[in-house]
Design an enzyme around this catalytic site. Sequence first.
Site, PDB file in Angstrom:
ATOM      1  N   HIS A  98       0.834  -1.210   0.000  1.00 24.17           N
ATOM      2  CA  HIS A  98       0.000   0.000   0.000  1.00 24.17           C
ATOM      3  C   HIS A  98       0.873   1.266   0.000  1.00 24.17           C
ATOM      4  O   HIS A  98       0.678   2.166  -0.823  1.00 24.17           O
ATOM      5  CB  HIS A  98      -0.900  -0.035   1.258  1.00 24.17           C
ATOM      6  CG  HIS A  98      -1.877   1.102   1.361  1.00 24.17           C
ATOM      7  ND1 HIS A  98      -3.243   0.901   1.358  1.00 24.17           N
ATOM      8  CD2 HIS A  98      -1.687   2.440   1.482  1.00 24.17           C
ATOM      9  CE1 HIS A  98      -3.845   2.081   1.464  1.00 24.17           C
ATOM     10  NE2 HIS A  98      -2.930   3.030   1.549  1.00 24.17           N
ATOM     11  N   GLU A  99       1.847   1.314   0.908  1.00 28.59           N
ATOM     12  CA  GLU A  99       2.684   2.513   1.014  1.00 28.59           C
ATOM     13  C   GLU A  99       3.675   2.609  -0.147  1.00 28.59           C
ATOM     14  O   GLU A  99       3.952   3.708  -0.639  1.00 28.59           O
ATOM     15  CB  GLU A  99       3.424   2.539   2.358  1.00 28.59           C
ATOM     16  CG  GLU A  99       2.517   2.518   3.587  1.00 28.59           C
ATOM     17  CD  GLU A  99       1.394   3.545   3.547  1.00 28.59           C
ATOM     18  OE1 GLU A  99       1.610   4.644   2.985  1.00 28.59           O
ATOM     19  OE2 GLU A  99       0.297   3.261   4.058  1.00 28.59           O
ATOM     20  N   HIS A 155       1.962   4.130  -3.020  1.00 30.54           N
ATOM     21  CA  HIS A 155       1.899   5.595  -2.907  1.00 30.54           C
ATOM     22  C   HIS A 155       3.210   6.221  -3.372  1.00 30.54           C
ATOM     23  O   HIS A 155       3.226   7.219  -4.091  1.00 30.54           O
ATOM     24  CB  HIS A 155       1.635   6.020  -1.452  1.00 30.54           C
ATOM     25  CG  HIS A 155       0.197   5.910  -1.038  1.00 30.54           C
ATOM     26  ND1 HIS A 155      -0.832   6.407  -1.793  1.00 30.54           N
ATOM     27  CD2 HIS A 155      -0.384   5.361   0.067  1.00 30.54           C
ATOM     28  CE1 HIS A 155      -1.987   6.168  -1.177  1.00 30.54           C
ATOM     29  NE2 HIS A 155      -1.739   5.522  -0.051  1.00 30.54           N
TER      30      HIS A 155
HETATM   31 ZN   LIG Z   1      -3.147   5.054   1.368  1.00 30.19          ZN
END
Ligand SMILES: [Zn+2]
Length: 178
Positions: A81-82, A85
């Site tokens: 998830h990170e 990003h």
């Molecule tokens: Zn997020």
Amino acid sequence: MEIIKPIGISEQKLVVEATADYVERAQQLLGADFSQVTVRFDLKGKAAGMYRVRQGERVIRYNSYLFAKYFDDNLAVTVPHEVAHYITDMVYGLRRIRPHGPEWKQLMADFGADASRTCSYDLDGIPQRVYQRFPYRCDCTRHDLTARRHNQIQDRKKLYFCRQCGAPLAPLSGKSEQ
Ligand SMILES: [Zn+2]
Ligand SMILES: [Zn+2]
């Protein structure tokens, strides 16, 4: 209730390696060279991870308490998830896309990671921020009041009385009285 301790150095190493693995996979997927992102374990509160850019430095912050409590889950969900990003920032720029928009979702799909979940967990056993208390006294003991009650008394909107002796609560120092 068991008190959760934050993950130690050996687990942090695993998380850093997993992060580097996803960056590596993104490099292969997109055929671009991404310099490794800085990883820190200083995040507190309800979020398991956070990506941010400050003064040109790109940082992924992980919550070492939530990783301790749900280690495998965080490796499988929070880490990609990170990283997603970070990679979408490198490719498109944070200002030009929505944080969990189609570009980010596509990369999560390419990672084979679950993009449907937001990383919030229950915090039982994890030490929480201690809120400031204000010392008061009655005729029999000391009372530590919350900021809300303290302000009500200071603003003369409310009086609180001790349930045991019935005396009104007064500030312990006396100095904060107006
Ligand atoms: Zn997020
Ligand atoms: Zn009392």
